[in-house]
Design a protein around this motif. Structure first.
Motif, PDB file in Angstrom:
ATOM      1  N   ASP A  13       5.959   3.162   5.737  1.00 18.67           N
ATOM      2  CA  ASP A  13       6.578   3.643   6.974  1.00 18.67           C
ATOM      3  C   ASP A  13       7.726   2.705   7.369  1.00 18.67           C
ATOM      4  N   ASN A  14       8.931   3.175   7.176  1.00 21.12           N
ATOM      5  CA  ASN A  14      10.105   2.342   7.475  1.00 21.12           C
ATOM      6  C   ASN A  14      10.280   2.046   8.952  1.00 21.12           C
ATOM      7  N   ASN A  15       9.631   2.799   9.819  1.00 19.75           N
ATOM      8  CA  ASN A  15       9.770   2.577  11.258  1.00 19.75           C
ATOM      9  C   ASN A  15       8.804   1.537  11.813  1.00 19.75           C
ATOM     10  N   ILE A  16       7.769   1.186  11.068  1.00 17.46           N
ATOM     11  CA  ILE A  16       6.736   0.314  11.617  1.00 17.46           C
ATOM     12  C   ILE A  16       7.300  -1.046  12.039  1.00 17.46           C
ATOM     13  N   ASN A  17       8.247  -1.579  11.310  1.00 17.29           N
ATOM     14  CA  ASN A  17       8.806  -2.881  11.685  1.00 17.29           C
ATOM     15  C   ASN A  17       9.642  -2.818  12.956  1.00 17.29           C
ATOM     16  N   LEU A  18      10.155  -1.640  13.290  1.00 19.39           N
ATOM     17  CA  LEU A  18      10.885  -1.499  14.553  1.00 19.39           C
ATOM     18  C   LEU A  18       9.961  -1.687  15.744  1.00 19.39           C
ATOM     19  N   TYR A  19       8.702  -1.270  15.571  1.00 22.72           N
ATOM     20  CA  TYR A  19       7.754  -1.299  16.683  1.00 22.72           C
ATOM     21  C   TYR A  19       6.838  -2.515  16.656  1.00 22.72           C
ATOM     22  N   GLU A  20       6.490  -2.973  15.476  1.00 28.84           N
ATOM     23  CA  GLU A  20       5.471  -4.021  15.372  1.00 28.84           C
ATOM     24  C   GLU A  20       5.984  -5.351  14.831  1.00 28.84           C
ATOM     25  N   HIS A  21       7.205  -5.413  14.407  1.00 25.99           N
ATOM     26  CA  HIS A  21       7.796  -6.682  13.948  1.00 25.99           C
ATOM     27  C   HIS A  21       6.916  -7.380  12.916  1.00 25.99           C
ATOM     28  N   ARG A  22       6.520  -6.637  11.902  1.00 29.50           N
ATOM     29  CA  ARG A  22       5.724  -7.232  10.834  1.00 29.50           C
ATOM     30  C   ARG A  22       6.522  -8.332  10.149  1.00 29.50           C
ATOM     31  N   PRO A  23       5.842  -9.317   9.581  1.00 27.31           N
ATOM     32  CA  PRO A  23       6.526 -10.520   9.107  1.00 27.31           C
ATOM     33  C   PRO A  23       7.387 -10.353   7.856  1.00 27.31           C
ATOM     34  N   LEU A  24       7.277  -9.215   7.154  1.00 27.03           N
ATOM     35  CA  LEU A  24       8.043  -8.995   5.930  1.00 27.03           C
ATOM     36  C   LEU A  24       8.699  -7.618   5.972  1.00 27.03           C
ATOM     37  N   PRO A  25       9.748  -7.404   5.196  1.00 23.15           N
ATOM     38  CA  PRO A  25      10.299  -6.049   5.069  1.00 23.15           C
ATOM     39  C   PRO A  25       9.217  -5.086   4.566  1.00 23.15           C
ATOM     40  N   VAL A  26       9.379  -3.797   4.844  1.00 25.61           N
ATOM     41  CA  VAL A  26       8.328  -2.806   4.610  1.00 25.61           C
ATOM     42  C   VAL A  26       7.740  -2.871   3.206  1.00 25.61           C
ATOM     43  N   HIS A  27       8.547  -2.813   2.165  1.00 27.92           N
ATOM     44  CA  HIS A  27       8.006  -2.802   0.805  1.00 27.92           C
ATOM     45  C   HIS A  27       7.233  -4.090   0.508  1.00 27.92           C
ATOM     46  N   GLU A  28       7.770  -5.222   0.901  1.00 30.41           N
ATOM     47  CA  GLU A  28       7.072  -6.491   0.667  1.00 30.41           C
ATOM     48  C   GLU A  28       5.769  -6.552   1.464  1.00 30.41           C
ATOM     49  N   MET A  29       5.805  -6.050   2.702  1.00 32.19           N
ATOM     50  CA  MET A  29       4.601  -6.039   3.531  1.00 32.19           C
ATOM     51  C   MET A  29       3.548  -5.129   2.918  1.00 32.19           C
TER      52      MET A  29
END
Length: 163
Positions: A13-29
């Protein structure tokens, strides 16, 4: 065999980092979450995913017998399509374990600390208005649990230490 719980992985989900600020880019996460999952979970373990799994192509890469309680982002596919992707069981409704543990995607609207029931849920991610764990509830969103499934027995033990 162990039982694990997790929610809201949002694989791919490419949008998840917009909302949750996960520590890595989507694919790496995503790759990190696959690694964390497979390090904890064996092929014989059961994992209840409490919704918002993400791309179904990730299901086959994850250890364990996977059960999905569908969340709002999982409804683009039918339960049959989720089973074909690798889930052993799929439910559109909450599930009950051991007569008193309620597994659902969204948090309960109401509960009392003196009830024998407890609720494990997701959906709210890191929203401050919901505590990660109380005596009767546990928010199982991946962000709150180091992005990995958690042993049900450990969750219940932590709930029992809460006031």
């Amino acid at each position: 065999m162990n039982i694990y719980i997790v929610s809201d992985t949002h694989f791919g989900d490419n949008n998840i980092n917009l909302y949750e600020h996960r520590p890595l880019p989507v694919h790496e996460m995503d790759e990190r979450m696959v690694e964390l999952w497979n390090t904890a979970v064996t092929c014989n373990d059961i994992v209840y995913h409490l919704g918002d799994f993400g791309l179904p192509s990730y299901a086959g890469r994850l250890n364990g017998r996977k059960y999905l309680i569908m969340g709002n982002h999982d409804r683009e596919l039918s339960p049959e399509q989720w089973r074909e992707a690798g889930f052993e069981n799929v439910s559109e409704l909450p599930c009950i374990l051991d007569k008193y543990i309620i597994l659902q995607h969204e948090p309960p609207e109401y509960y009392r600390n003196d009830t024998p029931y407890c609720w494990l849920y997701g959906h709210v991610h890191s929203t401050d208005m919901y505590r990660t764990i109380t005596r009767r509830t546990a928010c199982m969103c991946a962000e709150r649990w180091d992005y990995r499934p958690q042993l049900l027995s450990d969750i219940i033990a932590k709930m029992n230490t809460e006031e």
